[in-house]
Design a protein around this motif. Structure first.
Motif, PDB file in Angstrom:
ATOM      1  N   GLY A   4       0.603  -0.821  -0.048  1.00 22.43           N
ATOM      2  CA  GLY A   4       0.178   0.018  -0.304  1.00 22.43           C
ATOM      3  C   GLY A   4       0.842   1.048   0.221  1.00 22.43           C
ATOM      4  O   GLY A   4       1.920   0.847   0.287  1.00 22.43           O
ATOM      5  N   SER A   5       0.284   2.157   0.132  1.00 21.44           N
ATOM      6  CA  SER A   5       1.141   3.447   0.006  1.00 21.44           C
ATOM      7  C   SER A   5       0.157   4.617   1.085  1.00 21.44           C
ATOM      8  O   SER A   5      -0.810   4.570   1.064  1.00 21.44           O
ATOM      9  N   VAL A 111       5.598   4.040   0.586  1.00 24.35           N
ATOM     10  CA  VAL A 111       5.334   3.209  -0.658  1.00 24.35           C
ATOM     11  C   VAL A 111       5.429   1.991  -0.343  1.00 24.35           C
ATOM     12  O   VAL A 111       7.020   1.252  -0.502  1.00 24.35           O
ATOM     13  N   GLY A 112       4.748   0.885  -0.439  1.00 19.46           N
ATOM     14  CA  GLY A 112       5.184  -0.797   0.324  1.00 19.46           C
ATOM     15  C   GLY A 112       6.224  -1.326  -1.049  1.00 19.46           C
ATOM     16  O   GLY A 112       4.904  -1.098  -1.561  1.00 19.46           O
ATOM     17  N   GLN A 113       6.916  -1.907  -0.757  1.00 19.64           N
ATOM     18  CA  GLN A 113       7.507  -2.811  -1.865  1.00 19.64           C
ATOM     19  C   GLN A 113       7.610  -4.267  -0.648  1.00 19.64           C
ATOM     20  O   GLN A 113       9.152  -5.083  -1.327  1.00 19.64           O
ATOM     21  N   ASP A 115       9.383  -6.033   1.250  1.00 15.43           N
ATOM     22  CA  ASP A 115      10.304  -6.135   2.035  1.00 15.43           C
ATOM     23  C   ASP A 115      10.404  -4.837   2.897  1.00 15.43           C
ATOM     24  O   ASP A 115      11.223  -5.084   4.181  1.00 15.43           O
ATOM     25  N   LYS A 116      10.265  -3.946   1.879  1.00 17.82           N
ATOM     26  CA  LYS A 116      10.262  -3.100   2.699  1.00 17.82           C
ATOM     27  C   LYS A 116       9.623  -0.951   2.498  1.00 17.82           C
ATOM     28  O   LYS A 116       8.587  -1.650   1.771  1.00 17.82           O
ATOM     29  N   PHE A 117      10.036  -0.781   2.933  1.00 15.14           N
ATOM     30  CA  PHE A 117       9.507   0.531   2.068  1.00 15.14           C
ATOM     31  C   PHE A 117       9.924   1.224   1.637  1.00 15.14           C
ATOM     32  O   PHE A 117      10.808   1.654   1.332  1.00 15.14           O
ATOM     33  N   GLU A 118       9.647   2.393  -0.029  1.00 13.40           N
ATOM     34  CA  GLU A 118       9.664   3.236  -0.145  1.00 13.40           C
ATOM     35  C   GLU A 118       9.478   4.634   0.764  1.00 13.40           C
ATOM     36  O   GLU A 118       8.575   4.825   0.485  1.00 13.40           O
ATOM     37  N   ARG A 129       4.721   7.230 -10.485  1.00 12.34           N
ATOM     38  CA  ARG A 129       3.785   6.945 -10.683  1.00 12.34           C
ATOM     39  C   ARG A 129       2.694   6.679 -12.185  1.00 12.34           C
ATOM     40  O   ARG A 129       3.018   6.026 -13.219  1.00 12.34           O
ATOM     41  N   ASP A 130       2.748   8.321 -12.464  1.00 12.19           N
ATOM     42  CA  ASP A 130       1.962   8.390 -13.710  1.00 12.19           C
ATOM     43  C   ASP A 130       2.864   7.865 -14.897  1.00 12.19           C
ATOM     44  O   ASP A 130       2.594   7.395 -15.675  1.00 12.19           O
TER      45      ASP A 130
END
Length: 151
Positions: A4-5, A111-113, A115-118, A129-130
């Motif tokens: 998720g973000s 931003v969920g990835q 194993d980590k977040f960005e 994103r766009d």
């Protein structure tokens, strides 16, 4: 699992408040111990639990340093890694040098990835994103690792 973000604010001290829905994903065996570093591919930060970071760092350290690309990757990821902690209010202080690298201003996106977040500057994330949707997915030429994935 980090997914998720969320749009988040950065306070004057450089702290971000981790949304409640993401705090559990950032809990590890060492209470609130986290590691933040730069991304090797994008102008964003990577936020790991201490446990997840140990796995990444162990793999990186085991790689041969005679290869210039591996040396560069180690310098980027390990050389910029910083231990941070989530306080009782769910805030994490992002080091100023890392915020500067990622051009993170007053608004950011977590931003969920998996194993980590960005952590992205909000405007840069929206542009990234766009731009992802401007390129058509070539299903005929997907990597072999994705052959069995259904979505």
């Amino acid at each position: 699992m980090s997914r998720g973000s969320s749009h988040i604010s950065v306070d004057a001290k450089g702290r971000v408040s981790i949304p409640t829905k993401h705090r559990h994903a950032l809990s590890s065996s060492e209470e609130s111990a986290l590691v933040v570093t730069i991304s090797a591919t994008d102008r964003c930060l990577l936020l790991y639990t201490a446990d997840a970071w140990v796995d990444v760092e162990t793999k990186l350290v085991s790689l041969p340093t005679l290869n210039p690309q591996i040396r560069k990757l180690k310098r980027m990821l390990i050389g910029h890694a910083d231990d941070v902690a989530m306080d009782s209010s769910g805030r994490v202080l992002l080091p100023s040098a890392l915020r500067e690298f990622a051009n993170i201003g007053k608004k950011a996106v977590l931003v969920g990835q998996g194993d980590k977040f960005e952590i992205w500057d909000e405007a840069q994330w929206v542009a990234e994103r766009d731009s992802m949707y401007e390129v058509e997915l070539d299903e005929a030429n997907l990597p072999e690792e994705l052959a069995s994935l259904a979505f």
